[in-house]
Design an enzyme around this catalytic site. Structure first.
Site, mmCIF file in Angstrom:
data_model
loop_
_atom_site.group_PDB
_atom_site.id
_atom_site.type_symbol
_atom_site.label_atom_id
_atom_site.label_comp_id
_atom_site.label_asym_id
_atom_site.label_seq_id
_atom_site.Cartn_x
_atom_site.Cartn_y
_atom_site.Cartn_z
ATOM 1 N N HIS A 1 -35.525 -17.926 -55.303
ATOM 2 C CA HIS A 1 -35.304 -19.014 -56.273
ATOM 3 C C HIS A 1 -33.857 -19.522 -56.225
ATOM 4 O O HIS A 1 -33.557 -20.546 -56.802
ATOM 5 C CB HIS A 1 -35.723 -18.588 -57.687
ATOM 6 N N ASP B 1 -27.631 -5.765 -49.760
ATOM 7 C CA ASP B 1 -26.952 -6.909 -50.377
ATOM 8 C C ASP B 1 -25.647 -7.172 -49.617
ATOM 9 O O ASP B 1 -25.313 -6.462 -48.651
ATOM 10 C CB ASP B 1 -26.683 -6.677 -51.872
HETATM 11 C C1 LIG Z 1 -30.456 -13.397 -58.240
HETATM 12 S S1 LIG Z 1 -29.782 -11.997 -57.499
HETATM 13 C C2 LIG Z 1 -31.158 -10.884 -57.469
HETATM 14 C C3 LIG Z 1 -30.737 -9.480 -57.378
HETATM 15 C C4 LIG Z 1 -31.842 -8.442 -57.434
HETATM 16 N N1 LIG Z 1 -32.841 -8.653 -56.426
HETATM 17 C C5 LIG Z 1 -32.471 -8.420 -58.814
HETATM 18 O O1 LIG Z 1 -33.611 -8.845 -58.967
HETATM 19 O O2 LIG Z 1 -31.795 -7.983 -59.747
HETATM 20 C C6 LIG Z 1 -29.704 -12.467 -55.791
HETATM 21 C C7 LIG Z 1 -29.032 -11.439 -54.953
HETATM 22 O O3 LIG Z 1 -28.980 -11.902 -53.607
HETATM 23 C C8 LIG Z 1 -27.745 -11.473 -53.058
HETATM 24 N N2 LIG Z 1 -27.399 -12.292 -51.881
HETATM 25 C C9 LIG Z 1 -26.989 -13.571 -51.862
HETATM 26 N N3 LIG Z 1 -26.776 -13.990 -50.609
HETATM 27 C C10 LIG Z 1 -27.060 -12.944 -49.821
HETATM 28 C C11 LIG Z 1 -27.063 -12.764 -48.416
HETATM 29 N N4 LIG Z 1 -26.717 -13.754 -47.582
HETATM 30 N N5 LIG Z 1 -27.453 -11.574 -47.937
HETATM 31 C C12 LIG Z 1 -27.816 -10.566 -48.779
HETATM 32 N N6 LIG Z 1 -27.833 -10.678 -50.126
HETATM 33 C C13 LIG Z 1 -27.461 -11.860 -50.634
HETATM 34 C C14 LIG Z 1 -26.781 -11.624 -54.195
HETATM 35 O O4 LIG Z 1 -25.599 -10.886 -54.012
HETATM 36 C C15 LIG Z 1 -27.622 -11.150 -55.373
HETATM 37 O O5 LIG Z 1 -27.473 -9.775 -55.584
#
Ligand SMILES: C[S@@+](CC[C@H](N)C(=O)[O-])C[C@H]1O[C@@H](n2cnc3c(N)ncnc32)[C@H](O)[C@@H]1O
Length: 443
Positions: free
Chosen positions: A342, A298
């Site tokens: 999403h 992340d």
């Molecule tokens: C909706 S959350 C889902 C988190 C996890 N997969 C779950 O199901 O609980 C989306 C995740 O994507 C991460 N994220 C957003 N942009 C990102 C990036 N450019 N690189 C890595 N992670 C990212 C966010 O920090 C967040 O933790």
């Protein structure tokens, strides 16, 4: 929607009558009697199962906690849909509109969150409004009006006149992650939702992540994720909110992910959970599959706010910082994206898939756990509301939409023709589907 590869395991035949009441009958009272019978019959099924499992009867008493057994999922779906429909049939339409559109509910939630009212009262304790006002820093009169409104939502109770106590619902709001979810919802997302329609008017066909209700509401030029990357406090709140849903909403329980795929068959393979937040899902997989190794990736700010991996799986779960728009540095047997795509329009979701390609070997699995939009009225109505809510939430926050089965297939094709679409499955009781693809490029 293409039925050939979309296989939700809902008990579909029982739901259409509940969802299309107005077309069922010409006799005004027959539908309400039918609903009453459905409620009675299925509530008995639930009660018998609770007794058989030696579980308490559901209650708003904070001392009572029930985890519903899986064998009553269908009965619960029927009762929840039928009670809602019966309620909506018996309430005057104008009243129905006013209740569904009640912005005041969120004002109460925001007050509770802003003044941490739930934490100013211990579970099992009672306080007068005056005592609670002193403890939370809000004046007594507004506190009383706000809480009495909240009580109509079963948030707090007044067991004796003028005396406040917790319910099971207000008690849950004390939980660290649920508190973060409440703060995120009332401080960040609700104002953004208010501006959704303005954003749609201003940027009608945009796929850019900074053309959202969130941008207008918070007067922010950058995408929400850039803000999260730069704001550790907000990132911590988002991470905790994700954990709150996973831990407390059974439809998002990681167990559905375990049931959706043969993880055992991966043996001691390495799985990368891309955008895995605080590693909650990776940890739950490691706890269940004793040989599996996992890396949860992340953004720096999210990883920095994560708790250490529990000792029993620390040798098999690693938290790693990685921006998924940059080339994937880890070679693994499977890559999991849970509720990641999403949050991104097709343009950017395809870029995330392209950035995954460099280390891919032929046959590697790409597992996406995300919503797969059903056709209207084809799943239990109370569950459909959650998916439709999430659909608008991702539009409001990220300028994305949830996808249906055809849109998932198109996304992989758009990213690279070497992604072979395999199937979509959705276990009963799960809000999320598992969308499976395989890399067919060079070994
Ligand atoms: C909706 S959350 C889902 C988190 C996890 N997969 C779950 O199901 O609980 C989306 C995740 O994507 C991460 N994220 C957003 N942009 C990102 C990036 N450019 N690189 C890595 N992670 C990212 C966010 O920090 C967040 O933790």
């Amino acid at each position: 929607m293409c039925a050939a590869f979309w296989s939700p395991s809902w008990d579909l035949p029982r739901f259409p009558p509940l969802l299309k009441p107005q077309f069922q009958s010409t006799i005004a009272h027959s539908r309400i009697i039918e609903l009453a019978h459905l409620i009675s019959e299925n509530t008995s099924t639930i009660e018998n199962a609770l007794v058989a499992h030696k579980l308490p009867t559901p209650s708003f008493d904070p001392a009572v906690s029930v985890t519903f057994p899986a064998d009553i999922t269908v009965a619960r779906d029927i009762v929840l849909d039928a009670t809602q429909e019966l309620h909506d049939l018996l309430i005057p339409p104008m009243n129905l509109i006013q209740r569904k559109a009640s912005y005041n509910k969120l004002a109460c939630m925001k007050a509770i969150s802003r003044y941490s009212i739930q934490n100013c009262l211990d579970v099992g304790e009672t306080k007068t409004y005056a005592e609670l006002a002193t403890a939370c820093g809000l004046s007594e009169r507004p506190l009383k009006h706000l809480l009495r409104h909240a009580m109509t939502m079963r948030i707090f109770a007044e067991p004796r006149k003028g005396v406040v106590a917790h319910t099971a619902v207000s008690q849950l709001m004390r939980n660290h992650d649920c508190k973060a979810w409440l703060e995120l919802g009332t401080e960040d997302l609700w104002p953004s939702s208010v501006k959704l329609v303005d954003a749609l008017g201003k940027w009608p066909d945009s796929e850019e992540p900074n053309h959202t209700g969130w941008n207008i509401a918070h007067n922010a030029p950058e995408p929400l994720y850039e803000r999260l990357a730069a704001d550790p406090k907000m990132a911590a709140r988002m991470g905790a909110s994700m954990s709150a849903t996973i831990t407390n909403n059974p439809a998002f329980d990681p167990v559905h992910l375990q049931r959706s795929f043969d993880w055992e068959a991966l043996g001691s393979s390495l799985v990368v959970d891309v955008g895995g937040s605080h590693g909650t899902v990776a940890i739950s997989l490691a706890e269940k599959y004793k040989n599996l190794r996992l890396i949860s990736q992340d953004l720096v700010s999210t990883i920095d706010s994560a708790a250490p991996v529990p000792g029993d799986v620390a040798d098999r779960v690693q938290l790693m910082t990685h921006d998924f728009f940059t080339p994937q540095p880890v070679e693994a047997e499977a890559y999991l994206f849970r509720q990641v795509f999403h949050n991104h329009s097709d343009k950017y979701a395809a870029l995330i898939l392209k950035a995954l390609i460099p280390p891919l070997k032929r046959g590697v699995r790409i597992l996406v756990q995300d919503a797969c939009l059903p056709d209207p009225g084809t799943i239990p109505g109370w569950r459909e509301i959650d998916i439709r809510d999430m659909d608008l939430l991702v539009k409001t926050s990220f300028n994305a939409w949830e996808r249906d089965a055809d849109e998932w297939r198109e996304l992989f094709a758009k990213a690279d023709s070497r992604f072979e679409f395999v199937r979509i499955t959705q276990p009963q009781g799960s809000a999320l589907a598992l969308i499976e693809a395989r890399w067919t490029g060079e070994a």
